[in-house]
Write an enzyme that holds these catalytic residues in place. Sequence first.
Site, PDB file in Angstrom:
ATOM      1  N   CYS A 145       3.989  -1.806 -10.523  1.00 19.14           N
ATOM      2  CA  CYS A 145       3.355  -1.675 -11.832  1.00 19.14           C
ATOM      3  C   CYS A 145       1.836  -1.629 -11.703  1.00 19.14           C
ATOM      4  O   CYS A 145       1.258  -2.210 -10.799  1.00 19.14           O
ATOM      5  CB  CYS A 145       3.729  -2.859 -12.712  1.00 19.14           C
ATOM      6  SG  CYS A 145       5.490  -3.212 -12.780  1.00 19.14           S
ATOM      7  N   ARG A 180       1.681   4.484  -7.312  1.00 17.86           N
ATOM      8  CA  ARG A 180       2.295   3.192  -7.018  1.00 17.86           C
ATOM      9  C   ARG A 180       3.765   3.154  -7.428  1.00 17.86           C
ATOM     10  O   ARG A 180       4.499   2.263  -7.037  1.00 17.86           O
ATOM     11  CB  ARG A 180       1.533   2.082  -7.750  1.00 17.86           C
ATOM     12  CG  ARG A 180       0.112   1.900  -7.253  1.00 17.86           C
ATOM     13  CD  ARG A 180      -0.694   1.022  -8.198  1.00 17.86           C
ATOM     14  NE  ARG A 180      -0.192  -0.334  -8.258  1.00 17.86           N
ATOM     15  CZ  ARG A 180      -0.630  -1.336  -7.514  1.00 17.86           C
ATOM     16  NH1 ARG A 180      -1.585  -1.122  -6.634  1.00 17.86           N
ATOM     17  NH2 ARG A 180      -0.136  -2.538  -7.639  1.00 17.86           N
ATOM     18  N   TRP A 206       7.243  -0.551 -13.467  1.00 15.61           N
ATOM     19  CA  TRP A 206       8.361  -0.301 -12.555  1.00 15.61           C
ATOM     20  C   TRP A 206       9.409  -1.351 -12.889  1.00 15.61           C
ATOM     21  O   TRP A 206       9.180  -2.548 -12.736  1.00 15.61           O
ATOM     22  CB  TRP A 206       7.877  -0.426 -11.118  1.00 15.61           C
ATOM     23  CG  TRP A 206       8.851  -0.046 -10.059  1.00 15.61           C
ATOM     24  CD1 TRP A 206       9.240   1.209  -9.695  1.00 15.61           C
ATOM     25  CD2 TRP A 206       9.571  -0.944  -9.189  1.00 15.61           C
ATOM     26  NE1 TRP A 206      10.126   1.150  -8.656  1.00 15.61           N
ATOM     27  CE2 TRP A 206      10.352  -0.151  -8.322  1.00 15.61           C
ATOM     28  CE3 TRP A 206       9.613  -2.331  -9.047  1.00 15.61           C
ATOM     29  CZ2 TRP A 206      11.171  -0.691  -7.346  1.00 15.61           C
ATOM     30  CZ3 TRP A 206      10.430  -2.891  -8.072  1.00 15.61           C
ATOM     31  CH2 TRP A 206      11.202  -2.072  -7.239  1.00 15.61           C
ATOM     32  N   ASN A 264       2.032  -7.631 -14.369  1.00 13.30           N
ATOM     33  CA  ASN A 264       2.670  -7.289 -13.099  1.00 13.30           C
ATOM     34  C   ASN A 264       3.231  -8.570 -12.501  1.00 13.30           C
ATOM     35  O   ASN A 264       2.580  -9.615 -12.549  1.00 13.30           O
ATOM     36  CB  ASN A 264       1.661  -6.693 -12.110  1.00 13.30           C
ATOM     37  CG  ASN A 264       1.179  -5.322 -12.525  1.00 13.30           C
ATOM     38  OD1 ASN A 264       1.701  -4.718 -13.457  1.00 13.30           O
ATOM     39  ND2 ASN A 264       0.179  -4.823 -11.830  1.00 13.30           N
ATOM     40  N   GLY A 265       4.405  -8.488 -11.886  1.00 15.25           N
ATOM     41  CA  GLY A 265       4.997  -9.666 -11.269  1.00 15.25           C
ATOM     42  C   GLY A 265       6.325 -10.019 -11.908  1.00 15.25           C
ATOM     43  O   GLY A 265       6.920  -9.236 -12.654  1.00 15.25           O
ATOM     44  N   GLU A 312      12.278   4.747  11.670  1.00 16.76           N
ATOM     45  CA  GLU A 312      11.289   5.272  10.740  1.00 16.76           C
ATOM     46  C   GLU A 312      11.646   6.689  10.287  1.00 16.76           C
ATOM     47  O   GLU A 312      11.486   7.040   9.116  1.00 16.76           O
ATOM     48  CB  GLU A 312       9.898   5.246  11.377  1.00 16.76           C
ATOM     49  CG  GLU A 312       8.786   5.837  10.545  1.00 16.76           C
ATOM     50  CD  GLU A 312       8.554   5.134   9.217  1.00 16.76           C
ATOM     51  OE1 GLU A 312       7.833   5.714   8.379  1.00 16.76           O
ATOM     52  OE2 GLU A 312       9.103   4.030   8.992  1.00 16.76           O
ATOM     53  N   LYS A 372      12.289   7.687   6.350  1.00 13.44           N
ATOM     54  CA  LYS A 372      11.561   8.731   5.630  1.00 13.44           C
ATOM     55  C   LYS A 372      12.528   9.690   4.939  1.00 13.44           C
ATOM     56  O   LYS A 372      12.321  10.077   3.790  1.00 13.44           O
ATOM     57  CB  LYS A 372      10.658   9.520   6.591  1.00 13.44           C
ATOM     58  CG  LYS A 372       9.398   8.802   6.975  1.00 13.44           C
ATOM     59  CD  LYS A 372       8.470   8.657   5.768  1.00 13.44           C
ATOM     60  CE  LYS A 372       7.588   7.434   5.909  1.00 13.44           C
ATOM     61  NZ  LYS A 372       8.247   6.152   5.744  1.00 13.44           N
ATOM     62  N   GLU A 396      14.253   7.894   1.957  1.00 15.75           N
ATOM     63  CA  GLU A 396      13.322   7.560   0.884  1.00 15.75           C
ATOM     64  C   GLU A 396      13.056   8.727  -0.045  1.00 15.75           C
ATOM     65  O   GLU A 396      13.024   8.563  -1.267  1.00 15.75           O
ATOM     66  CB  GLU A 396      11.976   7.113   1.483  1.00 15.75           C
ATOM     67  CG  GLU A 396      11.909   5.685   1.945  1.00 15.75           C
ATOM     68  CD  GLU A 396      10.529   5.339   2.462  1.00 15.75           C
ATOM     69  OE1 GLU A 396      10.040   4.248   2.125  1.00 15.75           O
ATOM     70  OE2 GLU A 396       9.927   6.148   3.190  1.00 15.75           O
ATOM     71  N   HIS A 431      29.039   1.945  20.085  1.00 16.96           N
ATOM     72  CA  HIS A 431      29.624   0.684  19.602  1.00 16.96           C
ATOM     73  C   HIS A 431      29.876   0.740  18.098  1.00 16.96           C
ATOM     74  O   HIS A 431      29.665  -0.232  17.377  1.00 16.96           O
ATOM     75  CB  HIS A 431      28.712  -0.491  19.945  1.00 16.96           C
ATOM     76  CG  HIS A 431      28.536  -0.706  21.411  1.00 16.96           C
ATOM     77  ND1 HIS A 431      29.532  -1.189  22.226  1.00 16.96           N
ATOM     78  CD2 HIS A 431      27.474  -0.476  22.229  1.00 16.96           C
ATOM     79  CE1 HIS A 431      29.100  -1.263  23.472  1.00 16.96           C
ATOM     80  NE2 HIS A 431      27.856  -0.833  23.505  1.00 16.96           N
ATOM     81  N   LYS A 483       4.890   2.090  -4.452  1.00 19.04           N
ATOM     82  CA  LYS A 483       3.986   2.124  -3.313  1.00 19.04           C
ATOM     83  C   LYS A 483       3.647   0.722  -2.828  1.00 19.04           C
ATOM     84  O   LYS A 483       3.701   0.420  -1.657  1.00 19.04           O
ATOM     85  CB  LYS A 483       2.709   2.881  -3.683  1.00 19.04           C
ATOM     86  CG  LYS A 483       1.704   3.004  -2.536  1.00 19.04           C
ATOM     87  CD  LYS A 483       2.287   3.807  -1.386  1.00 19.04           C
ATOM     88  CE  LYS A 483       1.318   3.965  -0.244  1.00 19.04           C
ATOM     89  NZ  LYS A 483       1.964   4.624   0.910  1.00 19.04           N
TER      90      LYS A 483
END
Length: 616
Positions: free
Chosen positions: A2, A27, A74, A100-101, A489, A493, A496, A512, A611
């Site tokens: 947010c 963000r 958000w 925010n929070g 990574e 990507k 995401e 395995h 973000k």
Amino acid sequence: MCGIVGYIGKQTVTDVLIDGLRRLEYRGYDSAGVAVANGDGIKVRRRAGKLAELRESVEEEPISGTYGIGHTRWATHGPPTERNAHPHVSEKGDFAVVHNGIVENAGPLRKMLKGRGHEFTSDTDTEVIVHLIEEIFRDGKNGVETLEHAVEVAIDQLEGTFGIAVISTHDPDKIVVARLGSPLLIGVGENGETFVASDAAAVIAHTRDVVYLDDGDMATITRDGYSITRSDSESVDRPVDHVDWDLDEVERGGYPHFMLKEIMEQPETLRETMRGRLLEDEGTVKLGGLQGMDEELAEVKRVVILACGTSWHSGLIGEYLLEDIARIPTEVEYASEFRYRRPVIEPGTLAIAISQSGETADTLWALREAKQQGATALGIVNTVGSTIARETDAGVYLHAGPEIGVASTKAFTSQVVVLTLMTIHMGRLRGTLSKARAREIVRALGRLPEQVGEMLELDDAIRALAEEYQKHRNFLYLGRGYNFPSALEGALKLKEISYIHAEGYPAAEMKHGPIALIDDDMPVVVIAPRDAVYEKVRSNIDEVQARGGKIIAVISEGDMDLLKVADHVIQIPKTHDALTPIMASVPLQLLAYHIAVLRGCDVDQPRNLAKSVTVE
């Protein structure tokens, strides 16, 4: 996460607020709103969806004023709907709050306030804040006569994290803000203008002078400026920092997406990360942020790296580096798990917190836990003045410039470079890294920007590869040694930004379990440069091929063996083994980007992601 913007001054407030919110879009958010105060009370506009919806609403029904607050949300409590969007207002519309929070005791507070006659109109935890402030201000039992006093009493009853901004018609021409665990700053303008924001990007069009608030700070902003107090009402001074990056750095610069721009910037961002830090002749590095720490670093017995997401992957590369080169026992911890499992921190432990924003809530709280148990704390962050930067004993900035795309690219490669620099520094201090070997790594680092530039010239070829594989629903990424984190990574990507299921595995672990999934519809990306474990990875490729899997191999230039074996190859320049994760990651960033674009996904703002994750 947010975003918060506030403004008091002479400009048209809605223009300032919406422009500031636009610069916080990166963000991540799912709704937006503004509240503007004038002689007619507080006027609010809120919309679900993109900021363009809010802008259109304000243009259709203009609201005027010279101070107000804005927010991009958000969703955490309640779906992303207009009624759950911020700002939230009291029943009579005389108080407005953005937040925010997370308020962890929102349930009991809501029940208490409902019992006193308050009516709630949203599903959010935030709405309890505005009703609580209203209750305190009107009750008067605590001698409350000002908005800042009401906010002070209210936040004392909140459990959790918050960055809030509050306005009220009962105490006009004033914005009160408070912070605990969620970033806030004050932008110091000219001619009676003052700004509030959760990120400097929101205010740099108007001022470069910002004051970062610490946890426990509350500030009152008026037309005469600002004042900062602590919970005991004691006045405090905070330094004014100068933002040294330009506004055009947060614009796309002709690229269709921020993510592509930031991928293409990596040769320059790597140069900036290393500028003035490489000392090849001496076989060492110079890290000003660690000045005065040599004696302590030489005696470190154990390193614990704390991070989340992409930063965790860079931290895993850091573990390989520190153990292989500096010979220090190292563990990489998911910050979100670390503080809740009663970790054992022994004397001589060094905790390294890695975060692009420097505000990642899980990493910050894990860092605090480590410090409380006696660990020395270092930070690796990109954002100057961020909370992690302020709360560590020392640290190293990335100098990668603002990263706008939600999926980290240039910050990741710069993190790996910084971890390499720290490893060289600590290895030389401790005598576990010879001058000759250190010079070899330093020389390889010096060549890195040019080599990354060469890989970016593969963009068209990688786009063609993406066209062939864009419709597949599952991918497997394999790597060994330094390149196992690269596999993680690369998979992250892809998932995401393209919403394709992808998993990263150590190549040998494939047999395995995951080998059961392999068929001709399962592309397997194998990172196989000619490094110390090349022959082992070569065997894993044979295992995949024996089961009909399609191989996309990331190989060293000129590897004729794998050129003949793989279905597709991406050739990367030869470098020191420790730096192959950077070489391998860049083309995998491009592959994920192009697949996502071809699938019509929102590359810069993927669904459900933010973000800067400033909640636990």
